[in-house]
Write a protein that holds these residues in place. Structure first.
Motif, PDB file in Angstrom:
ATOM      1  N   GLN A 345       0.828  -1.205   0.000  1.00 38.32           N
ATOM      2  CA  GLN A 345       0.000   0.000   0.000  1.00 38.32           C
ATOM      3  C   GLN A 345       0.863   1.256   0.000  1.00 38.32           C
ATOM      4  O   GLN A 345       0.546   2.243  -0.670  1.00 38.32           O
ATOM      5  N   GLN A 346       1.957   1.205   0.737  1.00 34.01           N
ATOM      6  CA  GLN A 346       2.833   2.373   0.793  1.00 34.01           C
ATOM      7  C   GLN A 346       3.523   2.644  -0.535  1.00 34.01           C
ATOM      8  O   GLN A 346       3.975   3.751  -0.788  1.00 34.01           O
ATOM      9  N   GLN A 347       3.610   1.623  -1.367  1.00 36.28           N
ATOM     10  CA  GLN A 347       4.218   1.800  -2.679  1.00 36.28           C
ATOM     11  C   GLN A 347       3.225   2.339  -3.711  1.00 36.28           C
ATOM     12  O   GLN A 347       3.616   2.683  -4.817  1.00 36.28           O
ATOM     13  N   PRO A 352      -2.139  13.677  -2.540  1.00 35.31           N
ATOM     14  CA  PRO A 352      -1.996  14.497  -1.317  1.00 35.31           C
ATOM     15  C   PRO A 352      -3.117  15.540  -1.240  1.00 35.31           C
ATOM     16  O   PRO A 352      -3.485  16.157  -2.248  1.00 35.31           O
ATOM     17  N   LEU A 353      -3.662  15.722  -0.042  1.00 37.08           N
ATOM     18  CA  LEU A 353      -4.729  16.693   0.174  1.00 37.08           C
ATOM     19  C   LEU A 353      -4.233  17.788   1.098  1.00 37.08           C
ATOM     20  O   LEU A 353      -3.349  17.562   1.931  1.00 37.08           O
ATOM     21  N   ASN A 354      -4.808  18.981   0.944  1.00 41.92           N
ATOM     22  CA  ASN A 354      -4.494  20.087   1.845  1.00 41.92           C
ATOM     23  C   ASN A 354      -5.717  20.349   2.711  1.00 41.92           C
ATOM     24  O   ASN A 354      -6.623  21.075   2.316  1.00 41.92           O
ATOM     25  N   PRO A 355      -5.774  19.737   3.891  1.00 45.27           N
ATOM     26  CA  PRO A 355      -7.009  19.816   4.689  1.00 45.27           C
ATOM     27  C   PRO A 355      -7.180  21.117   5.459  1.00 45.27           C
ATOM     28  O   PRO A 355      -8.130  21.232   6.219  1.00 45.27           O
ATOM     29  N   LEU A 383      -4.827  14.540   9.767  1.00 44.87           N
ATOM     30  CA  LEU A 383      -4.600  15.590   8.765  1.00 44.87           C
ATOM     31  C   LEU A 383      -3.202  15.466   8.165  1.00 44.87           C
ATOM     32  O   LEU A 383      -3.003  15.717   6.976  1.00 44.87           O
ATOM     33  N   ALA A 384      -2.228  15.087   8.997  1.00 46.13           N
ATOM     34  CA  ALA A 384      -0.873  14.885   8.467  1.00 46.13           C
ATOM     35  C   ALA A 384      -0.846  13.713   7.492  1.00 46.13           C
ATOM     36  O   ALA A 384      -0.146  13.758   6.462  1.00 46.13           O
ATOM     37  N   ASP A 385      -1.615  12.654   7.792  1.00 45.85           N
ATOM     38  CA  ASP A 385      -1.694  11.508   6.876  1.00 45.85           C
ATOM     39  C   ASP A 385      -2.283  11.917   5.530  1.00 45.85           C
ATOM     40  O   ASP A 385      -1.843  11.452   4.475  1.00 45.85           O
ATOM     41  N   LEU A 386      -3.304  12.774   5.568  1.00 42.99           N
ATOM     42  CA  LEU A 386      -3.962  13.186   4.324  1.00 42.99           C
ATOM     43  C   LEU A 386      -3.024  13.993   3.426  1.00 42.99           C
ATOM     44  O   LEU A 386      -3.209  14.032   2.208  1.00 42.99           O
ATOM     45  N   GLU A 387      -2.023  14.627   4.019  1.00 45.83           N
ATOM     46  CA  GLU A 387      -1.089  15.430   3.236  1.00 45.83           C
ATOM     47  C   GLU A 387       0.012  14.593   2.602  1.00 45.83           C
ATOM     48  O   GLU A 387       0.763  15.091   1.757  1.00 45.83           O
ATOM     49  N   ARG A 388       0.119  13.325   3.019  1.00 45.40           N
ATOM     50  CA  ARG A 388       1.199  12.480   2.492  1.00 45.40           C
ATOM     51  C   ARG A 388       0.830  11.934   1.110  1.00 45.40           C
ATOM     52  O   ARG A 388      -0.367  11.808   0.789  1.00 45.40           O
ATOM     53  N   PRO A 391      -1.687   6.441   0.339  1.00 45.56           N
ATOM     54  CA  PRO A 391      -3.029   6.312   0.928  1.00 45.56           C
ATOM     55  C   PRO A 391      -2.967   6.165   2.442  1.00 45.56           C
ATOM     56  O   PRO A 391      -2.068   5.515   2.988  1.00 45.56           O
ATOM     57  N   MET A 392      -3.922   6.776   3.126  1.00 47.00           N
ATOM     58  CA  MET A 392      -3.995   6.678   4.582  1.00 47.00           C
ATOM     59  C   MET A 392      -4.641   5.349   4.972  1.00 47.00           C
ATOM     60  O   MET A 392      -5.588   4.888   4.345  1.00 47.00           O
ATOM     61  N   ASN A 393      -4.117   4.738   6.034  1.00 46.61           N
ATOM     62  CA  ASN A 393      -4.688   3.499   6.571  1.00 46.61           C
ATOM     63  C   ASN A 393      -4.631   3.618   8.083  1.00 46.61           C
ATOM     64  O   ASN A 393      -3.616   3.349   8.708  1.00 46.61           O
ATOM     65  N   ARG A 394      -5.730   4.031   8.699  1.00 52.85           N
ATOM     66  CA  ARG A 394      -5.710   4.369  10.122  1.00 52.85           C
ATOM     67  C   ARG A 394      -6.987   3.866  10.796  1.00 52.85           C
ATOM     68  O   ARG A 394      -8.076   3.911  10.214  1.00 52.85           O
ATOM     69  N   LEU A 395      -6.833   3.373  12.004  1.00 51.15           N
ATOM     70  CA  LEU A 395      -7.961   2.933  12.813  1.00 51.15           C
ATOM     71  C   LEU A 395      -8.052   3.831  14.040  1.00 51.15           C
ATOM     72  O   LEU A 395      -7.095   3.942  14.800  1.00 51.15           O
TER      73      LEU A 395
END
Length: 411
Positions: A345-347, A352-355, A383-388, A391-395
């Motif tokens: 997934q990281q590959q 990137p979003l600017n929230p 928000l930091a994940d969304l800027e990367r 894809p974000m993968n967070r629980l």
């Protein structure tokens, strides 16, 4: 091949054990996992003879929920046979060396008849059977004097036959009753076994039982101690005649920890136990994928020992060690799979979003309360994940009332 053969076989075995209920896994349901695994396999890597079967089987799992239990069972059995056929064609076991891919019907002591019964459970190879773990164990290893028996215990007793009688029930002509009075220095116990069927009602068979358990014969008996109106007895006792007092009990059930397997119609417990006993020598010395340093660090026994003792452990300690090793393997390979998925997934490229915008600020102003420090920290991480650029993968995890919903709305 990129297929994880052991994981596929384990998934099929667990689905069989749970009664074809389309088990929910950590990420996928059983049919979703099978459908994806089979569909994503490149056909050019498969033997030509099975490519059509492979595609049909993959498509069938997309409609697994619409099938009846018997149709699901038929599909699972067909899938195990397909995997066995493909794996057999793609692998070449070392010459004169036993292989876990060996067909059960070719194993000495099993034969065609027992192999045909085992196929009803989807068991075709040595690997299928060795990974068909017992659902529980009954401990008959503890030998107890007859005079010290307590109701509710599972035990083994050894004594001399005082009296034996074998006769047809006066109420049912097709039911034969074997009654034995077993005695040791501490007391005696009445044991009864029941045999349904016309062959057991024959006089010759009944006389044979009387000769087998003649007075003064030494007998070992295992079972659950039960209190009846006649006193203590063993429920459905397992019996073995011994050559002499103190002789070793040579049985798959008596005087030992007995495995109990998931069954189906036409397959008795003894069929599985005898077959497992035949394949255990083939497992000895089987290569262990975990390095010795890792096993020592986590106090794990070798894989071949764990596979042998999960079926027929010599004592409770070895059974516990076998369970611990196999449970470790399950979680270890699951963790490896999750790490591999995370790396893949990281590959992947993300957008990137600017929230940082007006909507979030307006939302903060409308809230009748201020976010706690923990809520602010989690929002900042999201928000930091969304800027990367991945894809974000967070629980988001927390107790009831901890503010998970407001964090999710901000995201």
């Amino acid at each position: 091949m990129s297929l994880d053969w052991p994981r596929l076989q384990r998934a099929l075995a667990i689905e069989t054990e749970r009664g074809f209920c389309n088990l929910q896994g950590n990420t996928y349901r059983f049919n979703e996992y099978l459908h994806e695994a089979l569909t994503q396999t490149p056909l050019q890597q498969l033997p030509l003879s099975v490519r059509d079967r492979w595609q049909e089987t993959a498509a069938a799992y997309a409609h697994y929920n619409d099938l009846s239990p018997s149709q699901r069972r038929h599909l699972v059995v067909q899938t195990r046979q397909l995997l066995y056929d493909v794996h057999r064609q793609l692998t070449s076991p070392p010459p004169r060396s036993p292989s876990l891919n060996q067909a059960l019907k070719t194993v000495k002591g099993i034969g065609d008849r027992s192999a045909a019964k085992l196929e009803k459970l989807g068991l075709y190879t040595v690997a299928d059977l060795i990974y068909y773990f017992p659902r529980e164990h009954i401990d008959y290893a503890r030998q107890v004097p007859i005079g010290q028996l307590q109701a509710g215990e599972t035990v083994t007793v050894v004594g001399k036959v005082r009296r034996c009688n074998c006769f047809t029930s006066p109420r049912n002509a097709k039911l034969t009753i074997l009654e034995i009075i077993l005695q040791d220095s501490s007391g005696q116990i009445r044991l009864s076994r029941f045999y349904a069927g016309a062959r057991y009602a024959q006089r010759a068979w009944q006389e044979q039982q009387k000769r087998l358990y003649a007075p003064q014969t030494i007998v070992a008996a295992s079972g659950l101690v039960k209190l009846t109106k006649y006193g203590l007895t063993l429920e459905e006792p397992q019996l073995e005649v011994l050559d002499r007092a103190g002789a070793e009990i040579d049985s798959l059930t008596i005087g030992r920890i007995v495995p109990v397997y998931p069954l189906t119609e036409g397959v008795s417990p003894d069929v599985i136990r005898r077959a497992v006993n035949c394949i255990l020598p083939l497992v000895q010395g089987y290569p262990d994928p975990l390095p010795q340093s890792l096993r020592q660090r986590h106090h794990l026994i070798p894989l071949d020992r764990a596979l042998q003792y999960i079926h027929f452990p010599p004592d409770q300690r070895e059974l516990s060690l076998a369970r611990r090793r196999l449970v470790f393997d399950e979680f270890f390979y699951l963790q490896l799979g999750l790490l591999q998925r995370r790396r893949q997934q990281q590959q992947q490229a993300g957008a990137p979003l600017n929230p940082q915008g007006k909507l979030i600020e307006q939302f903060y102003q409308r809230l009748p309360f201020q976010l706690t420090g923990a809520q602010q920290r989690v929002v900042a991480e999201i928000l930091a994940d969304l800027e990367r650029p991945i894809p974000m993968n967070r629980l988001v995890q927390g107790d009831v009332g901890s503010g998970k919903t407001v964090v999710a709305v901000i995201a």
